[in-house]
Every structure is written in C-alpha cells, then in structure tokens.
Design a protein around this motif. Structure first.
Motif, mmCIF file in Angstrom:
data_model
loop_
_atom_site.group_PDB
_atom_site.id
_atom_site.type_symbol
_atom_site.label_atom_id
_atom_site.label_comp_id
_atom_site.label_asym_id
_atom_site.label_seq_id
_atom_site.Cartn_x
_atom_site.Cartn_y
_atom_site.Cartn_z
ATOM 1 N N ALA A 380 0.825 -1.204 0.000
ATOM 2 C CA ALA A 380 0.000 0.000 0.000
ATOM 3 C C ALA A 380 0.865 1.263 0.000
ATOM 4 O O ALA A 380 0.553 2.236 -0.691
ATOM 5 C CB ALA A 380 -0.933 0.000 1.204
ATOM 6 N N SER A 381 1.942 1.247 0.754
ATOM 7 C CA SER A 381 2.825 2.413 0.819
ATOM 8 C C SER A 381 3.531 2.655 -0.505
ATOM 9 O O SER A 381 3.614 3.788 -0.992
ATOM 10 C CB SER A 381 3.857 2.224 1.934
ATOM 11 N N ILE A 382 4.041 1.582 -1.097
ATOM 12 C CA ILE A 382 4.711 1.710 -2.392
ATOM 13 C C ILE A 382 3.718 2.184 -3.450
ATOM 14 O O ILE A 382 4.050 2.996 -4.323
ATOM 15 C CB ILE A 382 5.363 0.375 -2.789
ATOM 16 N N PRO A 393 11.566 6.544 -4.382
ATOM 17 C CA PRO A 393 11.226 5.756 -3.196
ATOM 18 C C PRO A 393 10.470 4.474 -3.526
ATOM 19 O O PRO A 393 10.668 3.450 -2.857
ATOM 20 C CB PRO A 393 10.362 6.709 -2.357
ATOM 21 N N SER A 394 9.611 4.496 -4.556
ATOM 22 C CA SER A 394 8.871 3.277 -4.894
ATOM 23 C C SER A 394 9.812 2.178 -5.367
ATOM 24 O O SER A 394 9.645 1.007 -5.014
ATOM 25 C CB SER A 394 7.808 3.569 -5.963
ATOM 26 N N ILE A 395 10.831 2.546 -6.134
ATOM 27 C CA ILE A 395 11.803 1.558 -6.613
ATOM 28 C C ILE A 395 12.687 1.071 -5.471
ATOM 29 O O ILE A 395 12.934 -0.138 -5.326
ATOM 30 C CB ILE A 395 12.659 2.142 -7.752
ATOM 31 N N VAL A 396 13.156 1.988 -4.660
ATOM 32 C CA VAL A 396 14.055 1.614 -3.556
ATOM 33 C C VAL A 396 13.371 0.635 -2.612
ATOM 34 O O VAL A 396 13.949 -0.409 -2.248
ATOM 35 C CB VAL A 396 14.530 2.868 -2.789
ATOM 36 N N PHE A 397 12.144 0.943 -2.209
ATOM 37 C CA PHE A 397 11.458 0.064 -1.259
ATOM 38 C C PHE A 397 11.094 -1.271 -1.900
ATOM 39 O O PHE A 397 11.077 -2.305 -1.226
ATOM 40 C CB PHE A 397 10.217 0.756 -0.701
ATOM 41 N N SER A 398 10.818 -1.270 -3.204
ATOM 42 C CA SER A 398 10.558 -2.537 -3.896
ATOM 43 C C SER A 398 11.811 -3.392 -3.947
ATOM 44 O O SER A 398 11.744 -4.618 -3.796
ATOM 45 C CB SER A 398 10.036 -2.256 -5.313
ATOM 46 N N LEU A 399 12.947 -2.757 -4.163
ATOM 47 C CA LEU A 399 14.204 -3.505 -4.171
ATOM 48 C C LEU A 399 14.548 -4.037 -2.780
ATOM 49 O O LEU A 399 15.106 -5.134 -2.651
ATOM 50 C CB LEU A 399 15.335 -2.616 -4.684
ATOM 51 N N LEU A 400 14.225 -3.269 -1.754
ATOM 52 C CA LEU A 400 14.464 -3.758 -0.395
ATOM 53 C C LEU A 400 13.674 -5.026 -0.134
ATOM 54 O O LEU A 400 14.177 -5.969 0.500
ATOM 55 C CB LEU A 400 14.084 -2.684 0.629
ATOM 56 N N ARG A 401 12.403 -5.061 -0.608
ATOM 57 C CA ARG A 401 11.564 -6.248 -0.407
ATOM 58 C C ARG A 401 12.115 -7.466 -1.139
ATOM 59 O O ARG A 401 11.840 -8.608 -0.752
ATOM 60 C CB ARG A 401 10.142 -5.998 -0.907
#
Length: 446
Positions: A380-382, A393-401
């Motif tokens: 939801a945040s992404i 930020p959407s790419i960074v957090f997706s890569l973290l996951r």
C-alpha cells in the motif's frame, strides 16, 4: 454507476475510497479464489506432484503479471494526471501504447520459453520426477498470457475511466470460467495437469475480450486509438519510459512473489525434497491473497490520489493515503489470523494433513502469518509513491523487499536455524522493509 471527475475532486474520501476499494477487492479475491480452486482440483485430481509442478512453473510466469502491473499502473497514473489537466488525447495514447507494447514484450518471452520448455523447468529446480508434468503444464499455460496482458493492463484503465465495478465483474467472470473449466477438464475429461493449464488460458481469453470490447466501443474517456494511425504513436518512447518508471515498483512487487517461489522451491528441495516443494507450493496458493489485498488497497487509492495530485489538491492526496494505510494494517491482521487459526482446513482442502506434504504445510503456516501486516503495509505504501509519480522511493522500497532483504534471508536463515529459516525468510524481509518505510515517512512526515 461511473465515478465522475467532479466526484474525484469533491466526494468524501472515505466514501470515494470504498467505491473503488470494494469492487477492486472483490475482483482480486476472485483471482485468488481461482488460484486456490485450481490448486484444489490439481491437488485432489493429480496429487502433490501436480501442486509442486504448478508452483515451479508459476515462478517465471509471475514476471508476465509483473509486466502487466508495471504498464497498467504506469499508464493509469499517467492517464489520470493527463485527464485531470484536460488532455484526453494524451491519456488515450498512454493506454493504447501500453497495451500494444505489453503484447509485443509478452510474445517475445513466450516464444523464447517455447523453444526449450524442458530446460526452462530444469532451471527452475524441477527434479526428474517433476520435469514431465511441469513441461506439460508450461506449454499449455503460456499461450494464455498473450491475452492476459490486455486484461491486466485494461483493469487499471477501467478504474481510471470511472468503472471499477466493470473491472470487478470482468475478473469475476474470468474466475467462474476458470473454475468451471478446471473441473470439466481435470475430472470428467481426465486431462490432468494439461486440463488445468488450458482452463486458465481460456479464462484469460475471456477477460481480454471483455476489456477490449469496452475500451474500443464503450469507454467514457479512454477508448483505444487506432494503432494503424501514426498519430497514435506520437511520443511512444517517452510515454512507455514514463510508464515503466512509474510502474516498475509494481513489477518488482510481483518479482518478490516470483523470487519467493523460486528461492522457496530451491531451499525446500534442498532441505525437504519433493514433499517440501509440495508443501511450499500449497502455501504459495495462499500467498497471493495477501499480495492481492495489498494491491487492492493500492489500486483503490490510485485513481483518487493520481487525479487530485494532477489537479493540485494535496490535502485530498494525503487524506486518501491515511485511509489506505489504516485499511492495510487492519487487513494485515485479518489475513494473519486466518493463516494462523485456519491452517488445518486451509491445508486439508488441498492435501490430507496426514500426508507428508500436508503435515509440513501445517507446521509452516504460523510462520507465514507473521508476514501479513508488513507485507500489505509495504504494498500500500509503495502504491502511494507510484500514484504520485515518486519513482525513486517506490523503486528503492521494492528492491528492499526483493534482492536486498529477501535473497539474504532465504540463503542465510536456513543455514543458521534450519528449516524454520525457510518459513520466516519472507516475514523477516517484509518487516525490515516496513521499518525502512516507516523511517522514511517519519523523516518526510510534512
């Protein structure tokens, strides 16, 4: 009833979000129901080897879904912002170009996989026992994705066009077709794993037909342009690049599912053999429920956020995001409780809990319940960052996951604590990502 631009600007956020979220959730749950029903038929009609084979094959196929999510989210956000500015023709170009480019990309990958299906399933970790049944499933499921790409992108477009209920009913229709054909082809006709693949492919054809009929003849604002007309391709490279930047985190999110399945298959095969792969495959029939609930929240909020962001009403943007995050947290607790308390019936409808694979699955479910809250919160945040075009930020957090946290979790935890490490790898990865997102929210709370 369609949702108008005026309503997007003025209706109460809670009311507007419900009008998008519930139809989207209904459609997503229909998708999950298809997945589970397909697994039930495969498990009872073919056995644990069939469940394991389907799980092996679906790991790379998730990338097709990821492509559809990327182009669907990207084109819908771009189209929403264009519509808010009154630029209808640019909005139509985004939708038309995303569908044609998506079809061409899927056609290329499907052709490559058709060249050597046996080598493909071997790379995915199939044992000698599972290779034959996996190849049979692969060659009959692949053609369906040539049609499904239109439905995956089109469902986003239908919501932006103000018709979330049609998007829901399109998904429900696909589900009903798949369930009916699954039963007929697997049991009365005795087609086994091939029947399951054909049923899924034909349901994709139905979904694509509904979307294309609507977008070519009935859409309110986003009817497809004539692809033969050169004007329809104006700015194509820039438009597709923009869509990919906006929606790439959606593809990465689906990539997390694919990576989870791939690494889980490899590690369970290493530690538990074919029975472990069967148990993990059973759990993977339920993980899409968690993903699709989170995705429903993101997609339900997206038209409201994108339109008001394009219109310049940032207070409504923030209000919508708060509603989405609250919904994500509540939904996560509900899904976690279902995994924990319902592990025996959830297993038994696929395989007997007394079987080796069934017993392993029952012991694994409580660990997967831990990932539900951070998993849905992260998606939801992404989705919020995607909806306002905040690519970084959407790419960074997706890569973290995915590669940053998930791969080390799967590789290191089993070595450190044994089989339990396989089951908690996803929860550890999602929790660490959620902590990073919360830290980012805290730093940029204004």
């Amino acid at each position: 009833m369609e949702i108008t631009d005026k309503e997007l600007r003025t209706s109460p956020i809670h009311t507007l979000f419900r009008r998008y979220f519930y139809p989207t959730l209904g459609g997503m749950l229909a998708v999950s129901l298809v997945t589970v029903t397909d697994g039930i038929f495969v498990g009872n009609g073919i056995g644990a080897d069939g469940v394991a084979a389907v799980n092996l094959v679906w790991a790379p196929l998730m990338l097709f879904i990821g492509l559809g999510l990327m182009l669907g989210m990207g084109s819908s956000v771009a189209a929403s912002i264009a519509l808010a500015k009154g630029d209808v023709i640019t909005a139509k170009r985004h939708v038309t170009q995303s569908m044609i480019v998506g079809f061409l990309a899927v056609s290329f990958v499907v052709s490559v996989m058709f060249i050597s299906p046996a080598a493909t399933v071997r790379i995915l970790g199939a044992s000698d026992t599972l290779t034959g049944v996996s190849v049979e499933y692969l060659v009959y499921i692949l053609p369906g994705f040539l049609f499904d790409i239109f439905a995956m992108i089109g469902l986003f477009v239908l919501r932006v066009d103000g018709n979330p209920k049609l998007a829901m009913w399109c998904t429900v229709l696909r589900a009903l077709v798949n369930i009916i054909l699954d039963y007929v082809l697997i049991f009365p006709l005795g087609m086994g794993i091939k029947g399951a693949a054909i049923a899924t492919s034909l349901s994709y054809v139905v979904g694509a037909a509904v979307v294309l009929v609507y977008l070519t003849g009935y859409a309110r604002s986003l009817r497809l342009l004539n692809p033969i007309n050169p004007a329809s391709w104006k700015g194509c490279m820039n438009n597709i690049w923009l869509q990919c930047k906006i929606g790439v985190s959606g593809m990465l999110g689906e990539g997390v599912m694919a990576l989870t399945m791939f690494l889980g298959n490899i590690m369970t095969m290493k530690y538990l053999g074919d029975a472990g792969v069967g148990a993990f495959g059973l759990i993977c029939y339920y993980l899409p429920f968690v993903f699709l609930v989170g995705n429903s929240i993101a997609q339900g909020a997206q038209p409201i956020i994108s339109f008001n962001y394009g219109y310049g009403d940032f207070q409504r943007v923030k209000s919508t995001e708060r509603v989405a995050i609250k919904t994500a947290i509540i939904s996560g607790f509900i899904m976690g409780a279902l995994f924990l308390l319902g592990r025996y019936p959830l297993t038994d409808i696929f395989l007997s809990v007394e079987s080796t694979s069934g017993n392993i699955a029952v012991s694994a479910f409580p660990y997967y319940s831990l990932c539900a809250v951070p998993y849905i919160f992260n998606i939801a945040s992404i989705g919020y960052f995607q909806s306002i075009g905040r690519v970084a930020p959407s790419i960074v957090f997706s890569l973290l996951r995915g590669p940053v946290f998930l791969i080390p979790s799967f590789l290191l935890l089993p070595t450190a604590i044994g089989v339990t490490g396989i089951w908690i790898a996803l929860a550890v990865s999602e929790l660490m990502t959620a902590v990073c997102i919360c830290a980012y929210y805290w730093k940029h709370h204004k």
